[in-house]
Design an enzyme around this catalytic site. Structure first.
Site, mmCIF file in Angstrom:
data_model
loop_
_atom_site.group_PDB
_atom_site.id
_atom_site.type_symbol
_atom_site.label_atom_id
_atom_site.label_comp_id
_atom_site.label_asym_id
_atom_site.label_seq_id
_atom_site.Cartn_x
_atom_site.Cartn_y
_atom_site.Cartn_z
ATOM 1 N N GLU A 283 -5.907 -4.166 3.933
ATOM 2 C CA GLU A 283 -6.103 -3.224 2.830
ATOM 3 C C GLU A 283 -4.800 -2.481 2.592
ATOM 4 O O GLU A 283 -4.138 -2.060 3.546
ATOM 5 C CB GLU A 283 -7.173 -2.174 3.148
ATOM 6 C CG GLU A 283 -8.583 -2.676 3.275
ATOM 7 C CD GLU A 283 -9.562 -1.544 3.568
ATOM 8 O OE1 GLU A 283 -10.699 -1.612 3.084
ATOM 9 O OE2 GLU A 283 -9.196 -0.600 4.312
ATOM 10 N N ILE A 284 -4.439 -2.333 1.346
ATOM 11 C CA ILE A 284 -3.429 -1.350 0.955
ATOM 12 C C ILE A 284 -4.142 -0.436 -0.029
ATOM 13 O O ILE A 284 -4.607 -0.897 -1.079
ATOM 14 C CB ILE A 284 -2.192 -1.996 0.311
ATOM 15 C CG1 ILE A 284 -1.520 -2.961 1.289
ATOM 16 C CG2 ILE A 284 -1.197 -0.927 -0.144
ATOM 17 C CD1 ILE A 284 -0.316 -3.679 0.725
#
Length: 383
Positions: A283-284
């Protein structure tokens, strides 16, 4: 005496000189008056496909002997939840992260653990980077199964999942991790100063050199959530999750974002869940998404249902549904240029992106459009 034309030339020269001086001294002015930004505002978007198809603007890429094309960084950290026993896997992931990306940008690392990190772990990790590294202890009440959970009911559910051979079906610590990642990691004291995070796990692979800063893409383009792999969730782990989601939406319609990504989650306008989710081991994200009123109330509502323990609700579907409901669909970004593998699936960039990133993955081994992938559903939202 100067002619009127000479006055015009002189004035234009002064204006142009001031523009360049202010562009270099004021990053907000420079960004606002960049060619890319002006084109977006004048012409609008001409693409009829998902935004990632247009690629990353050239101005974001590093060039030889340049440490940062923008001369700036986002307020961001790389986050890893790990145990001391994960050390070898952590070192493998972190070394790749440094070599592919972070030795050029030097973003902080935040390591979290429900037990104190030992000195061996700290020494080996800090030896890999020049960036700031912080080690945090997860508060006990953010990790352990809540006292109000009916243990007899939870045990019966786990026993049934073990009998049915559901992956991680009988493991309480796995449920603790899913609940923590769903609703507590972003509340940790060490993460409070940051706005963006990149979640990294032990034993993952990063296949490509990343010569641009994905955090600046998130910041400049107002993205809230970024992913590389999307797929279908195991139905046996979430039998009542969507009923809870629908109940929450009915009670809180004003919290759901206009132009949301419901079409990624449901093929019938929200009546049923197609089980698509973003694989949250990568995840970013913008931490403001999880800190928002909408997601905070959403997680608290789900937590009270007990589904993290009575079933096996994962942080991947919970985060995915949260992002799809509380962000606009154009704020959810597919990082096409980031080659990534978490067993057993991988995203391997194709074509020019593979060449530009000097990727070492086999481009024929790519999960993007396999039958169990949900990327097609993401793409269709923009068609």
């Amino acid at each position: 005496m100067m002619t009127p034309m000479r006055y015009v030339v002189l004035v234009l020269g002064v204006i142009i000189s001031l523009h360049y001086i202010i562009s270099f001294s004021n990053e907000n002015y420079g960004r606002a008056t960049s060619i890319t930004n002006i084109k977006q505002h004048i012409g609008g978007s001409t693409s009829t496909g998902p935004p990632y198809k247009a690629g990353v603007p050239e101005e974001y890429f590093l060039h030889k002997n340049v440490t940062s094309p923008k001369g700036r960084k986002a307020n961001a950290a790389i986050v890893m939840l790990a145990r001391n026993s994960d050390l070898n896997g952590v070192v493998s992931s972190m070394k790749q992260m440094e070599d592919r990306f972070n030795k050029k940008y030097s973003y902080d690392y935040v390591f979290l653990n429900e037990q104190p990190f030992d000195q061996k772990f700290k020494d080996r990790v800090t030896a890999l980077t020049d960036a700031k590294v912080q080690f945090g202890l997860v508060p006990n009440d953010h990790w352990v199964q809540p006292a109000w959970i009916d243990e007899a009911k939870a045990t019966a559910s786990r026993d049934k999942m073990v009998k049915d051979q559901v992956i991680y079906g009988g493991i309480v610590p796995y449920r603790n991790m899913c609940r923590f990642n769903s609703g507590f990691f972003y509340r940790h004291e060490l993460l409070k100063p940051y706005q963006y995070y990149w979640r990294v796990e032990p034993d993952v692979k990063f296949f490509c050199d990343l010569d641009y800063d994905p955090f600046l893409i998130m910041q400049d383009q107002n993205k809230m959530y970024g992913f590389t792999v999307s797929l279908y969730e195991y139905e046996a782990t979430i039998p009542t999750l969507w009923n809870a989601v629908r109940e929450f939406i009915t009670a809180n319609p004003g919290l759901v974002s206009p132009d949301n990504a419901m079409a990624f989650l449901s093929d019938d306008g929200g009546l049923t869940y197609n089980r698509c989710h973003f694989w949250s081991n990568f995840e970013i994200g913008n931490l403001d998404l999880w800190r928002s009123e909408g997601y905070t109330k959403f997680f608290d509502f789900l937590d009270e249902k007990g589904g993290f323990y009575y079933e096996r609700w994962g942080d991947a579907p919970v985060h995915s549904i949260g992002a799809a409901l509380f962000a606009r669909k154009d704020q959810i970004h597919f990082f096409n240029e980031i080659g990534y593998r978490h067993e057993p699936f991988q995203h391997c960039p194709q074509g020019d992106a593979h060449k530009q990133g000097k990727c070492w993955c086999d481009s024929t081994q790519n999960f993007d459009y396999e039958w169990y992938s949900c990327l097609n559903r993401y793409d269709k939202m923009f068609s």
